[in-house]
Design an enzyme around this catalytic site. Sequence first.
Site, PDB file in Angstrom:
ATOM      1  N   GLN A 223     -68.736 -33.288  15.963  1.00 19.51           N
ATOM      2  CA  GLN A 223     -67.968 -31.872  15.528  1.00 19.51           C
ATOM      3  C   GLN A 223     -67.001 -31.367  16.690  1.00 19.51           C
ATOM      4  O   GLN A 223     -68.023 -30.966  17.242  1.00 19.51           O
ATOM      5  CB  GLN A 223     -69.641 -31.160  15.816  1.00 19.51           C
ATOM      6  CG  GLN A 223     -69.125 -29.638  14.742  1.00 19.51           C
ATOM      7  CD  GLN A 223     -70.854 -28.332  14.903  1.00 19.51           C
ATOM      8  OE1 GLN A 223     -71.275 -28.550  16.129  1.00 19.51           O
ATOM      9  NE2 GLN A 223     -70.912 -27.620  14.034  1.00 19.51           N
TER      10      GLN A 223
ATOM     11  N   SER B 246     -65.901 -26.145  18.432  1.00 19.34           N
ATOM     12  CA  SER B 246     -65.785 -25.539  19.698  1.00 19.34           C
ATOM     13  C   SER B 246     -64.512 -25.659  20.457  1.00 19.34           C
ATOM     14  O   SER B 246     -64.394 -27.434  20.391  1.00 19.34           O
ATOM     15  CB  SER B 246     -67.141 -25.193  20.286  1.00 19.34           C
ATOM     16  OG  SER B 246     -67.917 -25.262  19.701  1.00 19.34           O
TER      17      SER B 246
ATOM     18  N   SER C  40     -70.691 -32.670  21.152  1.00 16.57           N
ATOM     19  CA  SER C  40     -72.255 -33.595  21.291  1.00 16.57           C
ATOM     20  C   SER C  40     -71.700 -35.016  21.140  1.00 16.57           C
ATOM     21  O   SER C  40     -70.796 -35.452  20.106  1.00 16.57           O
ATOM     22  CB  SER C  40     -72.804 -33.092  20.739  1.00 16.57           C
ATOM     23  OG  SER C  40     -74.036 -31.593  21.120  1.00 16.57           O
TER      24      SER C  40
ATOM     25  N   GLU D  42     -76.459 -26.493   9.712  1.00 18.23           N
ATOM     26  CA  GLU D  42     -76.706 -26.438  11.252  1.00 18.23           C
ATOM     27  C   GLU D  42     -78.128 -25.699  11.723  1.00 18.23           C
ATOM     28  O   GLU D  42     -78.487 -26.656  12.702  1.00 18.23           O
ATOM     29  CB  GLU D  42     -75.131 -26.574  12.561  1.00 18.23           C
ATOM     30  CG  GLU D  42     -75.631 -26.783  13.921  1.00 18.23           C
ATOM     31  CD  GLU D  42     -74.763 -26.521  14.413  1.00 18.23           C
ATOM     32  OE1 GLU D  42     -73.484 -26.059  13.997  1.00 18.23           O
ATOM     33  OE2 GLU D  42     -74.312 -27.443  15.424  1.00 18.23           O
TER      34      GLU D  42
ATOM     35  N   GLU E 110     -77.776 -14.831  19.991  1.00 17.38           N
ATOM     36  CA  GLU E 110     -77.117 -13.587  19.902  1.00 17.38           C
ATOM     37  C   GLU E 110     -76.124 -13.148  18.488  1.00 17.38           C
ATOM     38  O   GLU E 110     -76.506 -12.452  17.691  1.00 17.38           O
ATOM     39  CB  GLU E 110     -75.942 -12.633  20.953  1.00 17.38           C
ATOM     40  CG  GLU E 110     -76.707 -12.489  22.008  1.00 17.38           C
ATOM     41  CD  GLU E 110     -77.169 -13.741  23.192  1.00 17.38           C
ATOM     42  OE1 GLU E 110     -76.399 -14.489  22.933  1.00 17.38           O
ATOM     43  OE2 GLU E 110     -77.870 -13.487  24.029  1.00 17.38           O
TER      44      GLU E 110
HETATM   45  C1  LIG Z   1     -75.915 -28.186  24.523  1.00 11.81           C
HETATM   46  C2  LIG Z   1     -74.970 -27.864  23.050  1.00 11.81           C
HETATM   47  C3  LIG Z   1     -74.421 -28.802  22.429  1.00 11.81           C
HETATM   48  C4  LIG Z   1     -73.128 -28.408  22.188  1.00 11.81           C
HETATM   49  N1  LIG Z   1     -72.839 -29.172  20.720  1.00 11.81           N
HETATM   50  C5  LIG Z   1     -71.065 -28.465  19.929  1.00 11.81           C
HETATM   51  C6  LIG Z   1     -70.312 -29.395  19.729  1.00 11.81           C
HETATM   52  O1  LIG Z   1     -70.871 -30.459  19.348  1.00 11.81           O
HETATM   53  N2  LIG Z   1     -69.741 -29.430  18.342  1.00 11.81           N
HETATM   54  C7  LIG Z   1     -68.988 -27.581  18.996  1.00 11.81           C
HETATM   55  O2  LIG Z   1     -68.071 -27.438  18.080  1.00 11.81           O
HETATM   56  N3  LIG Z   1     -69.633 -27.356  19.628  1.00 11.81           N
HETATM   57  C8  LIG Z   1     -71.069 -27.372  20.040  1.00 11.81           C
HETATM   58  N4  LIG Z   1     -71.371 -26.348  21.110  1.00 11.81           N
HETATM   59  C9  LIG Z   1     -70.779 -25.422  21.490  1.00 11.81           C
HETATM   60  C10 LIG Z   1     -71.410 -24.344  20.676  1.00 11.81           C
HETATM   61  O3  LIG Z   1     -71.487 -23.703  19.360  1.00 11.81           O
HETATM   62  C11 LIG Z   1     -70.646 -22.812  21.718  1.00 11.81           C
HETATM   63  O4  LIG Z   1     -70.911 -23.044  23.328  1.00 11.81           O
HETATM   64  C12 LIG Z   1     -71.665 -22.097  20.358  1.00 11.81           C
HETATM   65  O5  LIG Z   1     -71.208 -21.354  19.807  1.00 11.81           O
HETATM   66  C13 LIG Z   1     -71.284 -20.702  22.038  1.00 11.81           C
HETATM   67  O6  LIG Z   1     -69.546 -20.661  21.786  1.00 11.81           O
HETATM   68  P1  LIG Z   1     -68.934 -20.464  23.622  1.00 11.81           P
HETATM   69  O7  LIG Z   1     -69.821 -21.116  24.429  1.00 11.81           O
HETATM   70  O8  LIG Z   1     -67.492 -20.208  23.422  1.00 11.81           O
HETATM   71  O9  LIG Z   1     -69.494 -18.729  24.623  1.00 11.81           O
HETATM   72  P2  LIG Z   1     -68.880 -17.750  23.914  1.00 11.81           P
HETATM   73  O10 LIG Z   1     -69.018 -17.647  21.989  1.00 11.81           O
HETATM   74  O11 LIG Z   1     -67.428 -17.116  24.710  1.00 11.81           O
HETATM   75  O12 LIG Z   1     -69.819 -16.584  23.757  1.00 11.81           O
HETATM   76  C14 LIG Z   1     -70.346 -16.274  25.068  1.00 11.81           C
HETATM   77  C15 LIG Z   1     -71.805 -15.397  25.389  1.00 11.81           C
HETATM   78  O13 LIG Z   1     -70.770 -14.019  24.727  1.00 11.81           O
HETATM   79  C16 LIG Z   1     -71.870 -13.376  23.077  1.00 11.81           C
HETATM   80  N5  LIG Z   1     -71.280 -12.968  22.003  1.00 11.81           N
HETATM   81  C17 LIG Z   1     -70.151 -13.243  21.605  1.00 11.81           C
HETATM   82  N6  LIG Z   1     -69.656 -12.844  20.968  1.00 11.81           N
HETATM   83  C18 LIG Z   1     -71.118 -11.906  20.526  1.00 11.81           C
HETATM   84  C19 LIG Z   1     -70.574 -11.110  19.486  1.00 11.81           C
HETATM   85  N7  LIG Z   1     -70.296 -10.846  18.186  1.00 11.81           N
HETATM   86  N8  LIG Z   1     -71.490 -10.263  19.505  1.00 11.81           N
HETATM   87  C20 LIG Z   1     -73.336 -10.448  20.451  1.00 11.81           C
HETATM   88  N9  LIG Z   1     -72.538 -11.526  21.437  1.00 11.81           N
HETATM   89  C21 LIG Z   1     -71.834 -11.991  21.224  1.00 11.81           C
HETATM   90  C22 LIG Z   1     -72.366 -14.730  23.019  1.00 11.81           C
HETATM   91  O14 LIG Z   1     -73.988 -15.305  22.480  1.00 11.81           O
HETATM   92  C23 LIG Z   1     -73.272 -15.312  24.911  1.00 11.81           C
HETATM   93  O15 LIG Z   1     -74.122 -15.032  25.021  1.00 11.81           O
HETATM   94  C24 LIG Z   1     -72.816 -26.878  21.885  1.00 11.81           C
HETATM   95  C25 LIG Z   1     -73.214 -26.521  22.878  1.00 11.81           C
HETATM   96  C26 LIG Z   1     -74.364 -26.963  23.584  1.00 11.81           C
HETATM   97  C27 LIG Z   1     -75.143 -25.905  24.760  1.00 11.81           C
END
Ligand SMILES: Cc1cc2nc3c(=O)[nH]c(=O)nc-3n(C[C@H](O)[C@H](O)[C@H](O)COP(=O)(O)OP(=O)(O)OC[C@H]3O[C@@H](n4cnc5c(N)ncnc54)[C@H](O)[C@@H]3O)c2cc1C
Length: 402
Positions: free
Chosen positions: A121, A124, A156, A239, A372
Amino acid sequence: MAIDPGEAVAIDAAGLRTRVREFVEENDPTTMPRIDFLRARFDAGLAWVHFPIGLGGLAAPRSMQEIVAAEFAAAGAPDNNPRRIGIGLGMAAPTILRHGTDEQRLRYLRPLWTGEEVWCQLFSEPGAGSDLAGLATRAIRDGDEWIVNGQKVWTSMAHEAQRAILVTRTDPNVPKHQGLTYFLADMAAPGVQVRPLRQITGEAEFNEVFLTDVRIPDGDRLGDVGDGWRVAQTTLMNERVAIGGGVQPREAGIIGILTETWRDMPEIRTHALHDALLQGWVAAEAARLAGIRLTQQLAAGQPGPEGSASKIVFARLMQQLSGLELEMLGEDGLRHDDWTMRRSDAVDFLAKSPSYRFLRSKGTSIEGGTSEILKNIIAERVLGLPTELRVDKDVAWKDIPR
Ligand SMILES: Cc1cc2nc3c(=O)[nH]c(=O)nc-3n(C[C@H](O)[C@H](O)[C@H](O)COP(=O)(O)OP(=O)(O)OC[C@H]3O[C@@H](n4cnc5c(N)ncnc54)[C@H](O)[C@@H]3O)c2cc1C
């Protein structure tokens, strides 16, 4: 092969059992090569029974899948290794089925289900996780092709994948949700570079993926140009259910591992641990029953925002109960068995050792939407509470300071 989503096979549980048994008689799983067996199972409509005829299903109720699974397991049949192809099964397939052309469905669903093509996928990005609609990977049309440039992250299984579901920005001059387009990308195409990202467990299950002048045929566009956000919603809703939902037997999953440890190791028992285990058991059972209810709702259509609750509860239980497992095992639980840099060949929350489960569970409240964000979805779309402050819809995405 014809696809006829409207035509359902009138079949009851007994009829379905007979159909599987006849299939197994004709296709002996003990002698037939695994992949031939899986292809034949797909062609017989016994892959995912709720899918249309011609696409691995019988247009039967989704709940009948349990019957098929039990019959094939009893016959000692090979499975399609769902932990390896979870993104394909849980996310790509329902999206292709809903938004794909007949040609795309016929091309992609069979090798996806048999596991001949692993999917990842590409959603991100370094600057777009929770705010997925803010993604910057650009796709620019060039005749019958699109040229894609950008960077994806946390992907992933990208190192194992042949195909990817990909969301790109095709129009930066409209509000951000309206400028996205969804593709089915070839991971072997020139310009796709996959680099490992090592995780807290020691291994690299996910990756960063660089896309440099990657050419994608327009025939691999899923949905209309500019409709990528709507298509991606199908993926995201599925998902959450794929990660947190599903019907399991009582005491399956992480709580099953804990109860087994408790029964096998009388020497670890204390009143405090007993109390914590019982509370965990009750929470896991409540989650299991809620999962059954969700599956029944799913039988009536596509997953909605309710799937977010299952995903939150799954993440919380994985973290609480894997922590309790370490507490039960004392010092032994703290030994991490393997810290070498490894490339995972599957996503498995329950595999390996107690310390692996504890460390891997940290990601469950982030992947597939953070807890969140999912609470926001429940607040706004299930409970009808006031929405978060949002940017004015009329402001063009390129004009928003970033
Ligand atoms: C093990 C693992 C596997 C993954 N696999 C994939 C994959 O295969 N493909 C893919 O595309 N992505 C994948 N991801 C990514 C995952 O979807 C993102 O990490 C996730 O959507 C959060 O985005 P970010 O890491 O940019 O954090 P951010 O969006 O920057 O968030 C940082 C913090 O701020 C909080 N936050 C952000 N916006 C808000 C809001 N509006 N209100 C309240 N709190 C908020 C979040 O909850 C978090 O605690 C994976 C992540 C992990 C950990």
